[in-house]
Scaffold this motif. Sequence first.
Motif, PDB file in Angstrom:
ATOM      1  N   ARG A 234      -7.144  11.984  -6.477  1.00 54.33           N
ATOM      2  CA  ARG A 234      -7.520  11.434  -5.166  1.00 54.33           C
ATOM      3  C   ARG A 234      -8.001  12.639  -4.500  1.00 54.33           C
ATOM      4  NH1 ARG A 234      -8.405   6.389  -3.947  1.00 54.33           N
ATOM      5  NH2 ARG A 234      -7.195   6.735  -1.970  1.00 54.33           N
ATOM      6  N   LEU A 235      -7.062  13.701  -4.372  1.00 51.01           N
ATOM      7  CA  LEU A 235      -7.590  14.856  -3.437  1.00 51.01           C
ATOM      8  C   LEU A 235      -9.189  15.387  -3.879  1.00 51.01           C
ATOM      9  CD1 LEU A 235      -4.195  16.425  -3.263  1.00 51.01           C
ATOM     10  CD2 LEU A 235      -5.285  15.594  -1.186  1.00 51.01           C
ATOM     11  N   LEU A 236      -9.263  15.638  -5.183  1.00 51.45           N
ATOM     12  CA  LEU A 236     -10.450  16.108  -5.678  1.00 51.45           C
ATOM     13  C   LEU A 236     -11.700  15.421  -5.299  1.00 51.45           C
ATOM     14  CD1 LEU A 236      -9.294  17.520  -9.115  1.00 51.45           C
ATOM     15  CD2 LEU A 236      -9.893  18.840  -7.152  1.00 51.45           C
ATOM     16  N   ASN A 237     -11.291  14.216  -5.079  1.00 52.45           N
ATOM     17  CA  ASN A 237     -12.479  13.129  -4.732  1.00 52.45           C
ATOM     18  C   ASN A 237     -12.420  13.108  -3.409  1.00 52.45           C
ATOM     19  OD1 ASN A 237     -14.021  11.864  -7.185  1.00 52.45           O
ATOM     20  ND2 ASN A 237     -11.820  12.207  -7.865  1.00 52.45           N
ATOM     21  N   GLY A 238     -11.649  13.829  -2.430  1.00 52.53           N
ATOM     22  CA  GLY A 238     -11.659  13.576  -0.975  1.00 52.53           C
ATOM     23  C   GLY A 238     -11.067  12.373  -0.560  1.00 52.53           C
ATOM     24  N   ASN A 239     -10.182  11.938  -1.300  1.00 48.43           N
ATOM     25  CA  ASN A 239      -9.491  10.576  -0.940  1.00 48.43           C
ATOM     26  C   ASN A 239      -7.992  10.815  -0.636  1.00 48.43           C
ATOM     27  OD1 ASN A 239     -11.626   8.916  -1.403  1.00 48.43           O
ATOM     28  ND2 ASN A 239     -11.256   8.863  -3.584  1.00 48.43           N
ATOM     29  N   ARG A 240      -7.485   9.922   0.132  1.00 47.76           N
ATOM     30  CA  ARG A 240      -5.992  10.209   0.487  1.00 47.76           C
ATOM     31  C   ARG A 240      -4.999   9.793  -0.582  1.00 47.76           C
ATOM     32  NH1 ARG A 240      -4.952   7.178   5.787  1.00 47.76           N
ATOM     33  NH2 ARG A 240      -3.017   8.606   6.029  1.00 47.76           N
ATOM     34  N   PRO A 241      -3.946  10.737  -1.103  1.00 51.87           N
ATOM     35  CA  PRO A 241      -2.991  10.202  -2.043  1.00 51.87           C
ATOM     36  C   PRO A 241      -2.264   9.003  -1.545  1.00 51.87           C
ATOM     37  CG  PRO A 241      -2.996  12.668  -1.860  1.00 51.87           C
ATOM     38  CD  PRO A 241      -3.772  11.961  -0.627  1.00 51.87           C
ATOM     39  N   LEU A 242      -2.091   7.974  -2.359  1.00 53.03           N
ATOM     40  CA  LEU A 242      -1.419   6.951  -2.009  1.00 53.03           C
ATOM     41  C   LEU A 242       0.125   6.931  -2.393  1.00 53.03           C
ATOM     42  CD1 LEU A 242      -4.037   4.074  -3.264  1.00 53.03           C
ATOM     43  CD2 LEU A 242      -3.554   5.170  -0.956  1.00 53.03           C
ATOM     44  N   ILE A 243       1.070   6.560  -1.474  1.00 52.19           N
ATOM     45  CA  ILE A 243       2.402   6.647  -1.842  1.00 52.19           C
ATOM     46  C   ILE A 243       3.014   5.407  -1.204  1.00 52.19           C
ATOM     47  CG2 ILE A 243       4.519   8.051  -0.945  1.00 52.19           C
ATOM     48  CD1 ILE A 243       2.716  10.439  -0.430  1.00 52.19           C
ATOM     49  N   PHE A 244       3.880   4.959  -2.439  1.00 51.41           N
ATOM     50  CA  PHE A 244       4.432   3.761  -2.073  1.00 51.41           C
ATOM     51  C   PHE A 244       5.859   3.708  -1.074  1.00 51.41           C
ATOM     52  CE2 PHE A 244       2.062   2.562  -5.652  1.00 51.41           C
ATOM     53  CZ  PHE A 244       1.513   1.133  -5.400  1.00 51.41           C
ATOM     54  N   GLU A 245       6.330   2.768  -0.757  1.00 50.20           N
ATOM     55  CA  GLU A 245       7.457   2.816   0.156  1.00 50.20           C
ATOM     56  C   GLU A 245       7.232   3.731   1.240  1.00 50.20           C
ATOM     57  OE1 GLU A 245      10.990   3.022  -2.022  1.00 50.20           O
ATOM     58  OE2 GLU A 245      10.317   1.702  -3.663  1.00 50.20           O
ATOM     59  N   ASP A 246       7.991   4.762   1.674  1.00 51.61           N
ATOM     60  CA  ASP A 246       7.982   5.679   2.966  1.00 51.61           C
ATOM     61  C   ASP A 246       7.886   6.879   2.273  1.00 51.61           C
ATOM     62  OD1 ASP A 246      10.537   6.151   1.903  1.00 51.61           O
ATOM     63  OD2 ASP A 246      11.747   5.898   3.894  1.00 51.61           O
ATOM     64  N   GLY A 247       7.850   7.174   1.031  1.00 49.11           N
ATOM     65  CA  GLY A 247       7.522   8.464   0.443  1.00 49.11           C
ATOM     66  C   GLY A 247       8.619   9.335   0.617  1.00 49.11           C
ATOM     67  N   LEU A 248       9.755   8.912   0.784  1.00 49.95           N
ATOM     68  CA  LEU A 248      10.914   9.935   1.001  1.00 49.95           C
ATOM     69  C   LEU A 248      11.832   9.713  -0.421  1.00 49.95           C
ATOM     70  CD1 LEU A 248      12.033   9.538   4.775  1.00 49.95           C
ATOM     71  CD2 LEU A 248      10.884  11.333   3.389  1.00 49.95           C
TER      72      LEU A 248
END
Length: 372
Positions: A234-248
């Motif tokens: 995602r990052l290499l393509n300039g996109n935001r990483p997607l995180i499920f739930e709240d990321g904790l």
Amino acid sequence: MKKQILISGGAGFIGSHLADELLAHGYRVRALDNLSEQVHGPRAGRPDYLHPDVELIVGDVRDRAAVRRALEGVDAVYHFAAAVGVGQSMYEIARYTEVNNLGTAVLLEALIERPVERLIVASSMSLYGEGLYRAADGRLISESERSLPQLKASEWEVRDAEGKILEPIATPETKPPCLSSVYALSKYDQERICLMIGRAYRFPAVALRFFNVFGTRQALSNPYTGVLAIFASRLLNGNRPLIFEDGLQRRDFVSVYDVARACRLALEVPEAAGEALNIGSGRSYTIREVADRMAAALGKEGIQPEITGQYRAGDIRHCFADITRARKVLGYEPRVTLEEGLVELASWLKGQVAIDRVSDARAELAARGLTR
């Protein structure tokens, strides 16, 4: 005479690093790999990163003839060939069952005809489901799951019967399995059947329960690979990483170099026979923290992760490794920290092409009702 080792799935991420480790310690290495398009791309040939001294047999672990050919003259086997991915396993049920369960059965039938000195199978932390928890009164809770109403209400933490949040602690091998995905079920099947048949036919078997393995050579265009590789794509393509739930949610990230060394020790240490052992770093990080560290390592600090607030069928909240048993039995000790590993990974990533298919995978899961 150098011992000949076969690695099924040996052209992949972990298998190729293990091949390097074994060659460096005087073994001869053969790899059996079908060069799956999802992992290696549509025009896959021998990977450039695969050591030139590795003998590569292109074939499928479900193919009895290919397996028998690969086993000729072999002293020990690492069984790494598998379809990998929790989310995808929940709709490609037949393929995951066929590759992981049937493929292992085909290999074992061949090993009954031609036993080896040792069989080491790649198992997974996914078989635990939720990790081990501790209640406020000190009780250890080994069987815990989040209810559907709880998840729909975005109450992410695991709770006791009274609704109190439980404290996640390191998970030992003694925790009973809680199989929450088809992938987890298949890995547990691989582990148990290898130990069972190895015991019955007297070829010592070892199961290594890998936690979240990271490092160079992960398939960046496979949206069902390890989470660090997915974030990197995602990052290499300039996109935001997607995180499920709240990321904790917390996980254990272990360097592929440490995993490769643990695998070699499982071959060489007599006391490992018959064991199922956790292979992790013994540390835990939140998914959000790991996304931020990956962005920093790539110089992409300006790209913040997207916290979706969604949950995915088959996912668990917290699970990280207690590696006491591996330390005792194998003499295993992790050497590469997440911080050190990310420096090397970032350097490698800058020379790679990553096709970001995460959105497609997310849409596929959503269309099947597997994210909410």
